[in-house]
Design a protein around this motif. Structure first.
Motif, PDB file in Angstrom:
ATOM      1  N   ILE A  37       0.845  -1.209   0.000  1.00  0.00           N
ATOM      2  CA  ILE A  37       0.000   0.000   0.000  1.00  0.00           C
ATOM      3  C   ILE A  37       0.880   1.259   0.000  1.00  0.00           C
ATOM      4  CG2 ILE A  37      -1.723   1.324   1.304  1.00  0.00           C
ATOM      5  CD1 ILE A  37      -2.780  -1.479   2.309  1.00  0.00           C
ATOM      6  N   LEU A  38       1.904   1.259   0.849  1.00  0.00           N
ATOM      7  CA  LEU A  38       2.764   2.456   0.924  1.00  0.00           C
ATOM      8  C   LEU A  38       3.521   2.674  -0.389  1.00  0.00           C
ATOM      9  CD1 LEU A  38       4.276   2.328   4.538  1.00  0.00           C
ATOM     10  CD2 LEU A  38       2.039   3.129   3.797  1.00  0.00           C
ATOM     11  N   ASP A  39       3.988   1.583  -0.984  1.00  0.00           N
ATOM     12  CA  ASP A  39       4.724   1.726  -2.254  1.00  0.00           C
ATOM     13  C   ASP A  39       3.781   2.205  -3.364  1.00  0.00           C
ATOM     14  OD1 ASP A  39       6.961   0.903  -0.912  1.00  0.00           O
ATOM     15  OD2 ASP A  39       6.952  -1.138  -1.704  1.00  0.00           O
ATOM     16  N   THR A  40       2.551   1.717  -3.332  1.00  0.00           N
ATOM     17  CA  THR A  40       1.575   2.169  -4.337  1.00  0.00           C
ATOM     18  C   THR A  40       1.277   3.655  -4.124  1.00  0.00           C
ATOM     19  OG1 THR A  40       0.615  -0.044  -4.325  1.00  0.00           O
ATOM     20  CG2 THR A  40      -0.710   1.684  -5.339  1.00  0.00           C
ATOM     21  N   LEU A  43      -1.769   6.422   6.359  1.00  0.00           N
ATOM     22  CA  LEU A  43      -1.095   7.674   5.986  1.00  0.00           C
ATOM     23  C   LEU A  43      -0.102   8.085   7.081  1.00  0.00           C
ATOM     24  CD1 LEU A  43      -2.100  10.712   7.245  1.00  0.00           C
ATOM     25  CD2 LEU A  43      -4.219   9.916   6.236  1.00  0.00           C
ATOM     26  N   ASP A  44      -0.356   7.642   8.303  1.00  0.00           N
ATOM     27  CA  ASP A  44       0.629   7.886   9.365  1.00  0.00           C
ATOM     28  C   ASP A  44       1.919   7.104   9.081  1.00  0.00           C
ATOM     29  OD1 ASP A  44      -1.310   9.439  10.616  1.00  0.00           O
ATOM     30  OD2 ASP A  44      -1.961   7.829  11.958  1.00  0.00           O
ATOM     31  N   LEU A  45       1.765   5.834   8.686  1.00  0.00           N
ATOM     32  CA  LEU A  45       2.969   5.048   8.348  1.00  0.00           C
ATOM     33  C   LEU A  45       3.711   5.683   7.181  1.00  0.00           C
ATOM     34  CD1 LEU A  45       2.038   1.223   8.389  1.00  0.00           C
ATOM     35  CD2 LEU A  45       2.842   2.643  10.252  1.00  0.00           C
ATOM     36  N   TYR A  46       2.961   6.093   6.192  1.00  0.00           N
ATOM     37  CA  TYR A  46       3.572   6.718   5.009  1.00  0.00           C
ATOM     38  C   TYR A  46       4.387   7.935   5.430  1.00  0.00           C
ATOM     39  CZ  TYR A  46       3.660   8.448   0.144  1.00  0.00           C
ATOM     40  OH  TYR A  46       4.036   8.873  -1.110  1.00  0.00           O
ATOM     41  N   THR A  47       3.811   8.712   6.334  1.00  0.00           N
ATOM     42  CA  THR A  47       4.475   9.935   6.794  1.00  0.00           C
ATOM     43  C   THR A  47       5.728   9.604   7.600  1.00  0.00           C
ATOM     44  OG1 THR A  47       2.340  11.040   6.839  1.00  0.00           O
ATOM     45  CG2 THR A  47       4.128  12.080   8.097  1.00  0.00           C
ATOM     46  N   ILE A  48       5.621   8.623   8.482  1.00  0.00           N
ATOM     47  CA  ILE A  48       6.787   8.269   9.312  1.00  0.00           C
ATOM     48  C   ILE A  48       7.920   7.781   8.401  1.00  0.00           C
ATOM     49  CG2 ILE A  48       7.675   6.698  11.088  1.00  0.00           C
ATOM     50  CD1 ILE A  48       4.814   6.703  12.314  1.00  0.00           C
ATOM     51  N   ARG A  49       7.578   6.913   7.455  1.00  0.00           N
ATOM     52  CA  ARG A  49       8.617   6.388   6.557  1.00  0.00           C
ATOM     53  C   ARG A  49       9.260   7.520   5.758  1.00  0.00           C
ATOM     54  NH1 ARG A  49       7.927   1.618   2.029  1.00  0.00           N
ATOM     55  NH2 ARG A  49       6.919   3.260   0.816  1.00  0.00           N
ATOM     56  N   ARG A  50       8.422   8.432   5.286  1.00  0.00           N
ATOM     57  CA  ARG A  50       8.922   9.553   4.501  1.00  0.00           C
ATOM     58  C   ARG A  50       9.832  10.463   5.345  1.00  0.00           C
ATOM     59  NH1 ARG A  50       6.730  12.904   0.551  1.00  0.00           N
ATOM     60  NH2 ARG A  50       6.744  10.992  -0.624  1.00  0.00           N
ATOM     61  N   ARG A  94       1.987  18.092   6.609  1.00  0.00           N
ATOM     62  CA  ARG A  94       2.467  17.178   5.555  1.00  0.00           C
ATOM     63  C   ARG A  94       1.734  15.845   5.664  1.00  0.00           C
ATOM     64  NH1 ARG A  94       7.190  19.605   7.457  1.00  0.00           N
ATOM     65  NH2 ARG A  94       8.010  17.812   8.585  1.00  0.00           N
ATOM     66  N   GLN A  95       1.521  15.417   6.898  1.00  0.00           N
ATOM     67  CA  GLN A  95       0.805  14.165   7.171  1.00  0.00           C
ATOM     68  C   GLN A  95      -0.593  14.193   6.530  1.00  0.00           C
ATOM     69  OE1 GLN A  95       0.665  13.841  11.429  1.00  0.00           O
ATOM     70  NE2 GLN A  95      -0.675  12.053  11.454  1.00  0.00           N
ATOM     71  N   ALA A  96      -1.318  15.277   6.745  1.00  0.00           N
ATOM     72  CA  ALA A  96      -2.665  15.390   6.162  1.00  0.00           C
ATOM     73  C   ALA A  96      -2.589  15.354   4.635  1.00  0.00           C
ATOM     74  CB  ALA A  96      -3.321  16.681   6.632  1.00  0.00           C
ATOM     75  N   HIS A  97      -1.598  16.015   4.085  1.00  0.00           N
ATOM     76  CA  HIS A  97      -1.423  16.055   2.632  1.00  0.00           C
ATOM     77  C   HIS A  97      -1.180  14.651   2.069  1.00  0.00           C
ATOM     78  CE1 HIS A  97       0.989  18.094  -0.863  1.00  0.00           C
ATOM     79  NE2 HIS A  97       0.039  17.309  -1.291  1.00  0.00           N
ATOM     80  N   ASN A  98      -0.380  13.872   2.799  1.00  0.00           N
ATOM     81  CA  ASN A  98      -0.071  12.505   2.347  1.00  0.00           C
ATOM     82  C   ASN A  98      -1.316  11.634   2.252  1.00  0.00           C
ATOM     83  OD1 ASN A  98       2.663  13.054   2.218  1.00  0.00           O
ATOM     84  ND2 ASN A  98       3.070  12.344   4.303  1.00  0.00           N
ATOM     85  N   GLY A  99      -2.349  12.004   2.993  1.00  0.00           N
ATOM     86  CA  GLY A  99      -3.572  11.204   2.996  1.00  0.00           C
ATOM     87  C   GLY A  99      -4.140  10.999   1.602  1.00  0.00           C
ATOM     88  N   MET A 100      -4.025  11.993   0.769  1.00  0.00           N
ATOM     89  CA  MET A 100      -4.610  11.867  -0.574  1.00  0.00           C
ATOM     90  C   MET A 100      -3.920  10.741  -1.364  1.00  0.00           C
ATOM     91  SD  MET A 100      -5.132  14.708  -3.502  1.00  0.00           S
ATOM     92  CE  MET A 100      -3.447  14.761  -4.072  1.00  0.00           C
ATOM     93  N   TYR A 101      -2.600  10.642  -1.276  1.00  0.00           N
ATOM     94  CA  TYR A 101      -1.888   9.626  -2.048  1.00  0.00           C
ATOM     95  C   TYR A 101      -2.190   8.216  -1.526  1.00  0.00           C
ATOM     96  CZ  TYR A 101       0.555  13.902  -3.217  1.00  0.00           C
ATOM     97  OH  TYR A 101       0.837  15.178  -3.603  1.00  0.00           O
ATOM     98  N   VAL A 102      -2.278   8.124  -0.193  1.00  0.00           N
ATOM     99  CA  VAL A 102      -2.552   6.818   0.401  1.00  0.00           C
ATOM    100  C   VAL A 102      -3.975   6.383   0.041  1.00  0.00           C
ATOM    101  CG1 VAL A 102      -2.833   5.613   2.605  1.00  0.00           C
ATOM    102  CG2 VAL A 102      -0.868   7.123   2.236  1.00  0.00           C
TER     103      VAL A 102
END
Ligand code: NCD
Length: 312
Positions: free
Chosen positions: A25-28, A144-151, A290-298
């Motif tokens: 999911i994160l890679d997608t 999206l939290d995981l995505y943000t932490i990884r980023r 930034r975290q909220a913004h990442n939500g759209m991609y996830v």
């Protein structure tokens, strides 16, 4: 590449997802971000119709799901408050869900009663994405939290994560707890005694001998790599006097961060009420917008995966 392992699957709880599935999911989501940044849109779902049923207040989750659907070229139909749907006339959620499932290819559902997302999913043959299930789970937020932490930190492995605030009613921390488990985390749970993590999480942590420390002091939480602040969930209290007493339990200030741990990554699912003072916003490690913004991609990734899109 068509990734059919998610096709038609419901997304109900992060506890259902393996480490490998979380990483897919994160890679997608990273692909989606690349596609949007290059082309503005990523029209993988131009034949799909997505129903957004938001029977509880929402800004970020609803708008980021709508934005995700539109950037994928899908069309949407939506209910943005319970009062404007037939739920207000006494229709059961089960009936509403069955009807909407006949109009759309996927349902995104937010509603106030814990357990109803899974019950609704059991009634339909199209995928249902839980966008907030009362005080239960909010899996897309945790993703999206995981995505943000990884980023932000470059890894998800072996992190010390402090979850702070309303751990009893806060569905985002329940989902984040389960989402982090495959990555070998250490946890600090920081909450007033009345708002500690629910029994099922404490039991899971004890059974699996997870490194968890509990505290009521915000300063102790600052020993972590990530501090995840949450709002005291006013709408879930049966006793409003108790809410008033607890609502300002923790306020994270710039002075406290600079004194105790200026390298800590600062997150919050938003909306914030009073938990993070405005002077924190200017810190490089304040990641919540930034975290909220990442939500759209996830959410683009999730919609594309459950609808079986051919992902570039
Ligand atoms: C959260 C929620 O709805 O649970 N908001 C969100 O989706 N970003 C957190 C909250 O309302 O406190």
């Amino acid at each position: 590449m068509q990734n059919l392992e998610f096709k038609n699957k419901h997304i109900l709880s992060t506890g259902d997802l393996s480490r490998r599935e979380l990483l897919v999911i994160l890679d997608t989501a990273e692909r989606m971000e690349g596609c949007v940044k290059e082309q503005g849109i990523c029209p993988l779902l131009d034949r799909s119709l997505i129903a957004m049923l938001f029977l509880e207040p929402s800004t970020r989750t609803r708008l980021s799901f709508e934005a995700a659907a539109l950037r994928l070229g899908a069309r949407t139909i939506s209910v943005s408050e319970a009062g404007s749907s037939s739920v207000a006339k006494g229709e059961t959620l089960a009936d509403t869900i069955r009807v909407v499932a006949g109009y759309a290819d996927c349902i995104v559902l937010r509603q106030p009663r814990q357990g109803q997302a899974a019950a609704a999913a059991g009634l339909i043959r199209i995928p249902l994405i839980n966008a907030g299930d009362g005080a239960g789970q909010h899996p897309t937020q945790a993703l999206l939290d995981l995505y943000t932490i990884r980023r932000e930190l470059g890894t998800l492995d072996s992190l010390k994560v402090a979850l702070v605030g309303d751990l009893k009613y806060g569905r985002t921390v329940h989902s984040l707890f389960y989402a982090l488990l495959p990555f070998g985390p250490q946890f600090i749970f920081c909450a007033p005694r009345e708002l500690e993590m629910p029994g099922h999480i404490m039991e899971h942590a004890a059974e699996n001998r997870l490194p968890v420390s509990r505290t009521e002091q915000l300063e102790d939480a600052l020993g972590a790599d990530v501090i995840y602040m949450t709002r005291i969930q006013k709408e879930r209290f049966t006793d409003q006097a108790e809410y008033e007493r607890l609502k300002d339990s923790y306020v994270l200030s710039r002075a406290l961060i600079e004194r105790v741990n200026k390298d800590i990554l600062i997150m919050h699912p938003l909306p914030r009420v009073n938990e993070i003072s405005g002077d924190v916003d200017g810190l490089a490690r304040a990641a919540y917008f930034r975290q909220a913004h990442n939500g759209m991609y996830v959410r683009m990734a999730l919609l594309a995966l459950v609808l079986g899109a051919d992902i570039p």
